[in-house]
Design an enzyme around this catalytic site. Structure first.
Site, short mmCIF file in Angstrom:
data_model
loop_
_atom_site.label_atom_id
_atom_site.label_comp_id
_atom_site.label_asym_id
_atom_site.label_seq_id
_atom_site.Cartn_x
_atom_site.Cartn_y
_atom_site.Cartn_z
N GLY A 1 9.84 28.35 66.56
CA GLY A 1 10.28 26.65 66.72
C GLY A 1 9.73 26.42 65.79
N GLN B 1 5.72 18.67 62.72
CA GLN B 1 4.42 19.68 61.76
C GLN B 1 3.89 19.21 60.92
OE1 GLN B 1 6.06 22.26 65.15
NE2 GLN B 1 3.97 23.30 65.43
N CYS C 1 1.31 28.00 69.95
CA CYS C 1 2.01 26.70 68.46
C CYS C 1 1.36 26.60 67.23
CB CYS C 1 1.61 25.37 69.33
SG CYS C 1 1.74 23.85 68.66
N LEU C 2 2.17 26.68 66.54
CA LEU C 2 1.53 27.03 64.81
C LEU C 2 0.81 25.86 64.82
CD1 LEU C 2 4.89 28.10 63.45
CD2 LEU C 2 3.02 29.45 64.16
N HIS D 1 9.07 22.32 74.26
CA HIS D 1 8.08 21.96 72.93
C HIS D 1 8.23 21.35 71.61
CE1 HIS D 1 4.31 24.35 71.81
NE2 HIS D 1 4.95 24.00 70.43
N GLU D 2 9.31 22.11 71.28
CA GLU D 2 9.79 20.84 70.10
C GLU D 2 9.82 19.51 70.29
OE1 GLU D 2 8.49 23.33 67.50
OE2 GLU D 2 8.66 24.99 68.69
N HIS E 1 6.70 17.15 70.40
CA HIS E 1 6.03 17.16 69.07
C HIS E 1 7.03 15.87 67.96
CE1 HIS E 1 4.25 20.81 68.45
NE2 HIS E 1 4.87 21.80 68.24
O1 K1U Z 1 3.82 25.65 66.98
C1 K1U Z 1 5.81 25.66 67.42
O2 K1U Z 1 6.31 24.95 67.85
C2 K1U Z 1 5.93 27.32 67.53
C3 K1U Z 1 5.75 27.58 68.59
C4 K1U Z 1 7.04 27.80 69.57
C5 K1U Z 1 6.70 28.23 70.27
C6 K1U Z 1 6.33 29.25 71.12
C7 K1U Z 1 6.14 30.38 72.37
C8 K1U Z 1 6.76 28.88 73.33
C9 K1U Z 1 7.02 27.48 73.78
C10 K1U Z 1 7.15 27.34 72.00
C11 K1U Z 1 5.48 29.07 67.62
O3 K1U Z 1 6.66 29.37 67.32
S1 K1U Z 1 3.74 30.25 68.69
C12 K1U Z 1 4.23 31.31 67.78
C13 K1U Z 1 5.53 32.93 68.57
O4 K1U Z 1 5.63 32.00 69.47
C14 K1U Z 1 5.83 33.74 68.23
C15 K1U Z 1 5.46 34.46 66.64
C16 K1U Z 1 6.00 35.47 66.29
C17 K1U Z 1 7.04 36.33 66.90
C18 K1U Z 1 7.24 35.73 68.25
C19 K1U Z 1 6.88 34.25 69.10
ZN ZN Z 2 4.12 23.61 68.77
#
Ligand code: K1U
Ligand code: ZN
Length: 168
Positions: free
Chosen positions: A46, A51, A91-92, A133-134, A137
């Site tokens: 997401g 972000q 979270c990225l 989560h998004e 943000h």
């Molecule tokens: O930064 C963000 O908002 C993105 C975040 C979203 C998220 C992840 C986990 C739970 C709730 C919300 C991510 O995408 S973190 C990276 C991640 O989860 C992932 C990366 C590679 C493959 C699968 C998942």
């Molecule tokens: Zn995030």
């Protein structure tokens, strides 16, 4: 198209509240396309416009392993939520940090898609977590805000140290 730069905590731009999109036009569609490109490259499941330092209410999500189920939410609103689930989130914008967070299990969300059409989605599990989560943000909230201030301080120090080290 372009890969967008993703801001990292504790950048204060992450705390800006996004404004509703007034009209879903080609400019918005370009932002959405670039957000998907950024999301798939990261990779993540997401991304909120906040972000990428874009303060409009736009979210892109794709929880599929094959990266072939893109979902775009413009001006999203939670119509209802219930239940409880605790999931490990990342979270990225907070790289390398993973913490268990309690969220609603079921959510019903209404939003506009890339064509400006309204839709309603009732979902649960990981997609419901990701939507919450998004959407946080877009109001300037990060998942680490659910942790103690001591934990958040430690994360802040760790990321600032990593930033300094990477510059050298
Ligand atoms: O930064 C963000 O908002 C993105 C975040 C979203 C998220 C992840 C986990 C739970 C709730 C919300 C991510 O995408 S973190 C990276 C991640 O989860 C992932 C990366 C590679 C493959 C699968 C998942
Ligand atoms: Zn995030």
């Amino acid at each position: 198209m372009a890969i967008l730069e993703v801001l990292h905590f504790p950048n204060t731009q992450l705390r800006i509240k996004a404004k509703p999109v007034q009209q879903v036009d080609n400019t918005i569609r370009k932002i959405v396309d670039e957000m998907f490109e950024t999301l798939y490259k990261a990779p993540g499941i997401g991304l909120a416009a906040t972000q990428a330092n874009i303060h409009q209410q736009i979210i892109v999500i794709d929880i599929s392993e094959e990266q072939n189920q893109p979902l775009c939410f413009i001006n999203p609103k939670i119509l209802s939520c219930d239940g409880e689930q605790t999931t490990e989130e990342g979270c990225l914008s907070v790289p390398g940090i993973f913490e268990k967070i309690k969220r609603a299990e079921h959510v019903t969300v209404q939003a506009l898609n890339q064509n400006g059409e309204s839709f309603t989605l009732k979902t649960d599990g990981l997609l419901a977590v990701c939507i919450q989560h998004e959407m946080d943000h877009l109001t300037g909230k990060l998942f680490i805000d659910y942790l103690s201030s001591l934990k958040r301080q430690r994360i802040r120090k760790k990321l600032l140290k990593e930033k300094r080290t990477n510059k050298k």
